[in-house]
Scaffold this active site. Structure first.
Site, PDB file in Angstrom:
ATOM      1  N   GLU A  28       0.937  -1.283   0.046  1.00 24.83           N
ATOM      2  CA  GLU A  28       0.001  -0.035   0.145  1.00 24.83           C
ATOM      3  C   GLU A  28       0.831   1.299   0.177  1.00 24.83           C
ATOM      4  O   GLU A  28       0.736   2.241  -0.853  1.00 24.83           O
ATOM      5  CB  GLU A  28      -0.788   0.171   1.176  1.00 24.83           C
ATOM      6  CG  GLU A  28      -2.168  -0.982   1.144  1.00 24.83           C
ATOM      7  CD  GLU A  28      -3.140  -0.885   2.177  1.00 24.83           C
ATOM      8  OE1 GLU A  28      -3.005   0.229   2.786  1.00 24.83           O
ATOM      9  OE2 GLU A  28      -4.088  -1.718   2.272  1.00 24.83           O
ATOM     10  N   GLU A  52       1.686  11.083  -8.886  1.00 21.71           N
ATOM     11  CA  GLU A  52       1.026  11.517 -10.358  1.00 21.71           C
ATOM     12  C   GLU A  52       0.512  13.071 -10.306  1.00 21.71           C
ATOM     13  O   GLU A  52      -0.389  13.200  -9.552  1.00 21.71           O
ATOM     14  CB  GLU A  52       0.071  10.581 -10.670  1.00 21.71           C
ATOM     15  CG  GLU A  52      -0.483  10.347 -11.800  1.00 21.71           C
ATOM     16  CD  GLU A  52       0.344  10.738 -13.108  1.00 21.71           C
ATOM     17  OE1 GLU A  52      -0.019  11.622 -14.100  1.00 21.71           O
ATOM     18  OE2 GLU A  52       1.463   9.781 -13.286  1.00 21.71           O
ATOM     19  N   ASP A  70      -8.678  -0.691  -1.148  1.00 21.38           N
ATOM     20  CA  ASP A  70      -7.495  -0.205  -0.580  1.00 21.38           C
ATOM     21  C   ASP A  70      -7.192   1.348  -0.682  1.00 21.38           C
ATOM     22  O   ASP A  70      -7.161   2.328  -0.180  1.00 21.38           O
ATOM     23  CB  ASP A  70      -6.369  -0.995  -1.230  1.00 21.38           C
ATOM     24  CG  ASP A  70      -6.184  -2.341  -0.472  1.00 21.38           C
ATOM     25  OD1 ASP A  70      -6.507  -2.520   0.758  1.00 21.38           O
ATOM     26  OD2 ASP A  70      -6.208  -3.257  -1.020  1.00 21.38           O
ATOM     27  N   LYS A  99      -2.707  -6.401  -3.494  1.00 21.21           N
ATOM     28  CA  LYS A  99      -2.407  -7.815  -2.879  1.00 21.21           C
ATOM     29  C   LYS A  99      -1.005  -7.973  -3.128  1.00 21.21           C
ATOM     30  O   LYS A  99      -0.327  -7.825  -3.913  1.00 21.21           O
ATOM     31  CB  LYS A  99      -3.348  -8.787  -3.721  1.00 21.21           C
ATOM     32  CG  LYS A  99      -4.923  -8.386  -2.938  1.00 21.21           C
ATOM     33  CD  LYS A  99      -5.301  -8.989  -1.781  1.00 21.21           C
ATOM     34  CE  LYS A  99      -6.631  -8.348  -1.435  1.00 21.21           C
ATOM     35  NZ  LYS A  99      -6.987  -8.412   0.005  1.00 21.21           N
TER      36      LYS A  99
END
Length: 279
Positions: free
Chosen positions: A63, A73, A116, A135
């Site tokens: 994460e 970004e 998430d 994941k």
């Protein structure tokens, strides 16, 4: 301090909802789960966001890595981590798919599923949303994980929101390490200044020197600036990392390994690049 047991029943859910968890945007957003709420398989992290200015709660190394990319970004305008899904909708999806809805062991309460990251992005002149499930590669070997991801996929598909799974294998590791080297220096507001405008003036002087000594090592350049302008040792290296984080100074973030041993020829002013584009 030991973590509390990771079980959320109906009274706990009601308290989280009352606290505004999963609500708000930008600096006002509160994640459904924080690093204090759940045990983590990796290193839990709290990072101050560039786009939001708030503290983000990241529950694993993966994460954290994806967060660095999203926060770097320019097209991203908001990042909401641990975003809760509507239980009535996930229950309907689970039933239609014949998948048991996630619950805590020994508790009858249906779990509030989370995504998430839910991210706002500007694309082709309009704002869209993207959802990310993070994941590890080995997680995808478990059928129960796949079942939960299927509920999540259909949930976002029904809302017209793009959704994808992110694993470590698709993450650009060098870019992430470079962002990590400068990310925490984006904000300098909390630092003590001996007089108002010290760092602003010093940053302006530094920018004026970029490109003039391409053979110098970064640490030599910064130490020379410290001496010439009477700053504390290390102040100009901090300012250089700040200017990289603000993208006032540019370099090849994808291939270089950022450190203070690089020569100054690897760096350029963002302004000069803009001028070349306009020429």
């Amino acid at each position: 301090m030991a973590r509390r047991r990771y079980v959320i029943d109906e009274p706990r859910i009601a308290l989280l909802e009352k606290d505004g968890r999963g609500k708000g945007v930008g600096a006002a957003y509160k994640p459904w789960l924080t690093v204090q709420d759940v045990p983590s398989m990796g290193r839990s992290t709290r990072l101050r966001g560039i786009h939001t200015g708030r503290t983000h709660h990241l529950l694993s190394d993966i994460e954290r890595s994806l967060f660095y990319l999203l926060d770097w970004e320019d097209s991203v305008t908001d990042i909401r981590e641990q975003f809760p899904l509507d239980r009535s909708l996930t229950a309907q999806i689970a039933e239609s798919c014949g998948i048991p809805h996630p619950r805590f062991p020994g508790v009858s309460t249906a779990m509030v599923m989370t995504t998430d990251f839910l991210v706002d992005v500007w694309k082709d002149g309009r704002q869209i949303q993207m959802a990310y499930a993070v994941k590890s590669g080995k997680d995808l070997d478990h059928s129960r994980t796949i079942d939960k991801l299927e509920i999540e996929r259909i949930y976002w598909e029904n809302k017209g929101v793009g959704w994808c799974i992110v694993t470590p294998s698709v993450l650009p590791s060098q870019l992430i390490r470079n962002i990590e080297w400068i990310h925490s220096f984006y904000q300098l507001n909390d630092l003590f200044e001996t007089h108002s405008g010290l760092y602003q003036d010093s940053a302006r002087r530094m920018l004026a020197q970029i490109g003039k000594s391409p053979w110098m090592l970064l640490h030599q350049f910064c130490e020379d600036m410290d001496t010439r302008f009477g700053l504390r040792s290390g102040d100009n290296l901090m300012l250089f990392r700040h200017l990289l984080a603000c993208k006032a100074i540019l370099c090849d973030m994808n291939t270089l390994k950022l450190n203070d041993q690089l020569t100054m020829g690897n760096f350029r002013l963002a302004l000069s690049e803009h001028q070349e584009t306009q020429a």
